[in-house]
Write an enzyme that holds these catalytic residues in place. Sequence first.
Site, short mmCIF file in Angstrom:
data_model
loop_
_atom_site.label_atom_id
_atom_site.label_comp_id
_atom_site.label_asym_id
_atom_site.label_seq_id
_atom_site.Cartn_x
_atom_site.Cartn_y
_atom_site.Cartn_z
N TYR A 36 -0.66 19.10 112.91
CA TYR A 36 -2.07 19.44 112.95
C TYR A 36 -2.87 18.18 112.60
O TYR A 36 -3.60 18.11 111.62
CB TYR A 36 -2.42 20.61 112.01
N HIS A 41 -4.09 10.96 109.67
CA HIS A 41 -2.75 10.64 110.18
C HIS A 41 -2.81 9.45 111.13
O HIS A 41 -1.95 8.56 111.10
CB HIS A 41 -2.17 11.83 110.94
N GLN A 65 9.04 22.71 100.68
CA GLN A 65 7.97 22.28 99.78
C GLN A 65 6.87 23.33 99.60
O GLN A 65 5.85 23.05 98.99
CB GLN A 65 7.39 20.94 100.22
N GLY A 151 -0.54 8.69 103.13
CA GLY A 151 -1.96 8.65 102.77
C GLY A 151 -2.15 8.85 101.27
O GLY A 151 -1.43 9.63 100.64
N GLN A 157 2.15 12.34 95.68
CA GLN A 157 3.27 12.24 96.62
C GLN A 157 3.67 10.77 96.81
O GLN A 157 4.86 10.44 96.84
CB GLN A 157 2.85 12.86 97.95
N ARG A 191 -5.68 21.34 106.25
CA ARG A 191 -6.09 22.64 105.72
C ARG A 191 -7.61 22.86 105.79
O ARG A 191 -8.08 23.96 105.53
CB ARG A 191 -5.62 22.79 104.26
O1 PAF Z 1 2.23 14.84 103.35
C1 PAF Z 1 2.86 15.59 104.11
O2 PAF Z 1 2.40 15.96 105.20
C2 PAF Z 1 4.24 16.09 103.69
O3 PAF Z 1 4.30 16.32 102.33
C3 PAF Z 1 5.38 15.18 104.15
C4 PAF Z 1 5.30 13.82 103.51
C5 PAF Z 1 5.35 15.03 105.67
C6 PAF Z 1 6.72 15.78 103.76
O4 PAF Z 1 6.89 17.03 104.35
#
Ligand code: PAF
Length: 286
Positions: A36, A41, A65, A151, A157, A191
């Site tokens: 999405y 991205h 996750q 990002g 993360q 989202r």
């Molecule tokens: O940031 C995300 O979109 C996700 O957490 C990732 C790094 C692709 C892992 O599923």
Amino acid sequence: MIQTLQQVSTIAEMRAIVAEAKRQGKKVGIVPTMGYLHQGHLSLVAEAKKTCDLVVMSIFVNPLQFGPNEDFERYPRDLERDRQLAQEGGVDVLFTPSVSEMYPQPIMTTVSVANVSAPLCGKSRPGHFDGVSTVVMKLLQIVQPDFAYFGQKDAQQVAVVTQMVQDLSVPVEIIPCPIVREADGLAMSSRNVYLSAEEREQALVLSRSLQQAQTWIREKALPARIRDGVIAMISEMPLASIDYVEILHYPQLTPVDELESGQTVIVALAVRFGHTRLIDNVIVTV
Ligand code: PAF
């Protein structure tokens, strides 16, 4: 010139493409995503293209996750649109494995990064970062990239993945990239499509309050005061429900009692608007 995008869905195909690229001495980069796609991205792809000869983007909505009551089923998906955007952005290979390709049997081995995974989203979404670190580790094993792009909107993360590759000596460089915002300040997120017009309007308080926090940090206000100030601003929005607002050292994610020159700190927040949970942050060196 628009180049052709190759799409593969199996680990074997993905490995064969990378093996050939490496044989030719090419630098390989990965942009891991859950699809999405938005400009956030694509900014990672643009960064990857500066250094890498082969840019792989993975699109995989990773069930590991998501908690049992989270939005795995309704997470937005539109592969046709993603393919178009990836092609326009200059991605060379789109890796779109199925859940059964990634997890053919119940997974027994997971990666868990202590400490940095614990606060913030780790506290509100138990198990989330184990799911992230495990899938990122798998993607790194499959693609074996020289560089991986993430990002900073998901700053925790970035901290978790960076710690993981250091601890486990994974031969990849993690490249954090700046948050991309809409013209009105809202941090781009897949989202955001969930937000009603009213929720979206009220969500602008997040970037506004973080900007204000940045000013308070420069004035070396007490972290507790800054946190209270941000909470007060967000609480003025009737549709906002605060999950957390925290000021921590970055990237260690340990508590900050007082601001000192030279320290790098993050003001991180997670706030719900209706059913949509948004995160945002600023990272400031005092
Ligand atoms: O940031 C995300 O979109 C996700 O957490 C990732 C790094 C692709 C892992 O599923």
